[in-house]
Each structure stands twice: as C-alpha cells, then as structure tokens.
Design a protein around this motif. Sequence first.
Motif, PDB file in Angstrom:
ATOM      1  N   GLN A  37       4.032  -7.074   0.913  1.00 34.54           N
ATOM      2  CA  GLN A  37       4.073  -7.742  -0.353  1.00 34.54           C
ATOM      3  C   GLN A  37       3.528  -7.019  -1.431  1.00 34.54           C
ATOM      4  O   GLN A  37       4.136  -7.237  -2.709  1.00 34.54           O
ATOM      5  CB  GLN A  37       2.859  -8.791  -0.268  1.00 34.54           C
ATOM      6  CG  GLN A  37       3.112 -10.100   0.979  1.00 34.54           C
ATOM      7  CD  GLN A  37       1.898 -10.842   1.023  1.00 34.54           C
ATOM      8  OE1 GLN A  37       0.814 -10.350   1.335  1.00 34.54           O
ATOM      9  NE2 GLN A  37       2.040 -12.062   0.820  1.00 34.54           N
ATOM     10  N   ALA A  38       2.718  -6.034  -1.468  1.00 38.77           N
ATOM     11  CA  ALA A  38       2.496  -5.212  -2.502  1.00 38.77           C
ATOM     12  C   ALA A  38       3.846  -4.327  -2.933  1.00 38.77           C
ATOM     13  O   ALA A  38       4.046  -4.058  -3.869  1.00 38.77           O
ATOM     14  CB  ALA A  38       1.443  -4.071  -1.840  1.00 38.77           C
ATOM     15  N   TRP A  39       4.502  -3.818  -2.044  1.00 38.54           N
ATOM     16  CA  TRP A  39       5.653  -3.078  -2.109  1.00 38.54           C
ATOM     17  C   TRP A  39       6.611  -4.011  -2.957  1.00 38.54           C
ATOM     18  O   TRP A  39       7.321  -3.557  -4.006  1.00 38.54           O
ATOM     19  CB  TRP A  39       6.388  -2.399  -0.836  1.00 38.54           C
ATOM     20  CG  TRP A  39       7.878  -2.026  -0.902  1.00 38.54           C
ATOM     21  CD1 TRP A  39       7.761  -0.646  -1.589  1.00 38.54           C
ATOM     22  CD2 TRP A  39       9.022  -2.403  -0.665  1.00 38.54           C
ATOM     23  NE1 TRP A  39       9.354  -0.415  -1.553  1.00 38.54           N
ATOM     24  CE2 TRP A  39       9.922  -1.851  -0.979  1.00 38.54           C
ATOM     25  CE3 TRP A  39       9.442  -3.750  -0.140  1.00 38.54           C
ATOM     26  CZ2 TRP A  39      11.432  -1.733  -0.895  1.00 38.54           C
ATOM     27  CZ3 TRP A  39      10.611  -4.294   0.073  1.00 38.54           C
ATOM     28  CH2 TRP A  39      11.804  -2.932  -0.527  1.00 38.54           C
ATOM     29  N   ARG A  70       5.476   4.017   0.713  1.00 35.67           N
ATOM     30  CA  ARG A  70       4.972   4.903   1.974  1.00 35.67           C
ATOM     31  C   ARG A  70       3.776   4.099   2.718  1.00 35.67           C
ATOM     32  O   ARG A  70       3.813   4.310   3.669  1.00 35.67           O
ATOM     33  CB  ARG A  70       4.230   6.102   1.367  1.00 35.67           C
ATOM     34  CG  ARG A  70       3.582   7.153   2.167  1.00 35.67           C
ATOM     35  CD  ARG A  70       3.081   8.290   1.563  1.00 35.67           C
ATOM     36  NE  ARG A  70       2.749   9.058   2.658  1.00 35.67           N
ATOM     37  CZ  ARG A  70       2.244  10.366   2.366  1.00 35.67           C
ATOM     38  NH1 ARG A  70       2.833  10.996   1.373  1.00 35.67           N
ATOM     39  NH2 ARG A  70       1.908  10.959   3.521  1.00 35.67           N
ATOM     40  N   ALA A  71       3.037   3.263   2.042  1.00 30.79           N
ATOM     41  CA  ALA A  71       2.129   2.434   2.627  1.00 30.79           C
ATOM     42  C   ALA A  71       2.699   1.520   3.616  1.00 30.79           C
ATOM     43  O   ALA A  71       2.051   1.227   4.762  1.00 30.79           O
ATOM     44  CB  ALA A  71       1.081   1.600   1.446  1.00 30.79           C
ATOM     45  N   LEU A  72       3.796   0.872   3.108  1.00 37.85           N
ATOM     46  CA  LEU A  72       4.512  -0.116   4.006  1.00 37.85           C
ATOM     47  C   LEU A  72       5.196   0.624   5.414  1.00 37.85           C
ATOM     48  O   LEU A  72       4.780   0.131   6.403  1.00 37.85           O
ATOM     49  CB  LEU A  72       5.824  -0.560   3.239  1.00 37.85           C
ATOM     50  CG  LEU A  72       6.795  -1.629   4.132  1.00 37.85           C
ATOM     51  CD1 LEU A  72       5.969  -2.745   4.734  1.00 37.85           C
ATOM     52  CD2 LEU A  72       8.044  -2.012   3.021  1.00 37.85           C
ATOM     53  N   VAL A  73       5.591   1.657   4.985  1.00 36.72           N
ATOM     54  CA  VAL A  73       6.076   2.512   6.276  1.00 36.72           C
ATOM     55  C   VAL A  73       5.002   3.171   7.120  1.00 36.72           C
ATOM     56  O   VAL A  73       5.107   2.874   8.173  1.00 36.72           O
ATOM     57  CB  VAL A  73       6.921   3.773   5.655  1.00 36.72           C
ATOM     58  CG1 VAL A  73       7.228   4.839   7.026  1.00 36.72           C
ATOM     59  CG2 VAL A  73       8.338   3.356   5.022  1.00 36.72           C
ATOM     60  N   ASP A  74       3.843   3.400   6.542  1.00 29.13           N
ATOM     61  CA  ASP A  74       2.652   3.821   7.353  1.00 29.13           C
ATOM     62  C   ASP A  74       2.227   2.643   8.212  1.00 29.13           C
ATOM     63  O   ASP A  74       1.951   2.766   9.162  1.00 29.13           O
ATOM     64  CB  ASP A  74       1.475   4.257   6.722  1.00 29.13           C
ATOM     65  CG  ASP A  74       1.861   5.836   6.107  1.00 29.13           C
ATOM     66  OD1 ASP A  74       2.763   6.433   6.431  1.00 29.13           O
ATOM     67  OD2 ASP A  74       1.286   6.301   4.952  1.00 29.13           O
ATOM     68  N   GLU A  75       2.070   1.285   7.577  1.00 30.88           N
ATOM     69  CA  GLU A  75       1.446   0.227   8.112  1.00 30.88           C
ATOM     70  C   GLU A  75       2.555  -0.224   9.383  1.00 30.88           C
ATOM     71  O   GLU A  75       2.375  -0.525  10.348  1.00 30.88           O
ATOM     72  CB  GLU A  75       1.558  -1.014   7.288  1.00 30.88           C
ATOM     73  CG  GLU A  75       0.349  -0.716   6.475  1.00 30.88           C
ATOM     74  CD  GLU A  75      -1.084  -0.699   7.138  1.00 30.88           C
ATOM     75  OE1 GLU A  75      -1.107  -1.205   8.218  1.00 30.88           O
ATOM     76  OE2 GLU A  75      -1.827  -0.032   6.380  1.00 30.88           O
ATOM     77  N   CYS A  76       4.130  -0.135   9.057  1.00 29.01           N
ATOM     78  CA  CYS A  76       5.116  -0.560  10.055  1.00 29.01           C
ATOM     79  C   CYS A  76       4.926   0.703  11.346  1.00 29.01           C
ATOM     80  O   CYS A  76       4.845   0.249  12.505  1.00 29.01           O
ATOM     81  CB  CYS A  76       6.542  -0.123   9.601  1.00 29.01           C
ATOM     82  SG  CYS A  76       6.945  -1.432   8.621  1.00 29.01           S
ATOM     83  N   CYS A  77       4.586   1.902  11.185  1.00 31.49           N
ATOM     84  CA  CYS A  77       4.183   2.914  12.035  1.00 31.49           C
ATOM     85  C   CYS A  77       3.008   2.578  12.929  1.00 31.49           C
ATOM     86  O   CYS A  77       2.903   2.633  13.947  1.00 31.49           O
ATOM     87  CB  CYS A  77       3.981   4.158  11.619  1.00 31.49           C
ATOM     88  SG  CYS A  77       5.714   4.891  11.078  1.00 31.49           S
ATOM     89  N   ASP A  78       1.963   1.824  12.240  1.00 23.09           N
ATOM     90  CA  ASP A  78       0.722   1.476  13.007  1.00 23.09           C
ATOM     91  C   ASP A  78       1.075   0.103  13.996  1.00 23.09           C
ATOM     92  O   ASP A  78       0.524   0.172  14.935  1.00 23.09           O
ATOM     93  CB  ASP A  78      -0.168   0.759  11.955  1.00 23.09           C
ATOM     94  CG  ASP A  78      -1.094   2.194  11.315  1.00 23.09           C
ATOM     95  OD1 ASP A  78      -0.834   3.360  11.770  1.00 23.09           O
ATOM     96  OD2 ASP A  78      -1.705   1.867  10.157  1.00 23.09           O
TER      97      ASP A  78
END
Length: 112
Positions: A37-39, A70-78
Amino acid sequence: MATVRVGRVAAFRDLVPDKAQAVKPLEEAAEAFAAWQAWDACREAVGRETLATTERERAANEIMLETAQRALVDECCDVIQAAVNLCAAAGVTDLTVPMYRCECRNRERGRL
C-alpha cells in the motif's frame, strides 16, 4: 514468463509445528500488504508529477519510491521465510517437487 529467483532459504532453528508457527506467514503477509500500500501510494504520487515539479522534487520522489519498493521486497522475503519455516517445522526441507506441482496448477488455470 517472468521468473523470480529466490535462492536457498535457511530455516530457523528449533521450529515447532504449532499454531504460532502456522500463523506467522499470515502475519508477515499482512505486513507485506501494508508495504505494498505504501509503495503503491508512492508510485501514484510519482506518476502524478507535473512539469512544474522541480528536478529536486522528482529526485526526492524517486528516492521515496525506491525506499518503498525495498520495504515491499523485504516484507515479501519475510513472507517467504515464514512459509519456509512452516514447511521445515512440518518436516519438509525440499520444495522442488511441490513448487513444480504449484506451477502445473497455475499453468492449468491459465496464470502462466
């Protein structure tokens, strides 16, 4: 067809196949949705730039968009990590065949 390379994902130590472990991918997915949502909001803001926007403002918007991505990708990795941990807790350490089955199902559904 685009392919996303994930690489090796090490499972956490001392995993327990309990409700808390099963819920973790859902919690991480909720955080990934918030990051999306932020992205998406950043992406829309950058898309609305006008000719009146200064070069400095455009550069700041691009940095903001890259940070949100980057935050989106990091969360997807989580999310991936949590799913791998759940599989490992259930005793599954090789997802090659299950991922192939998933790909086949998605091909049958016309998604690939």
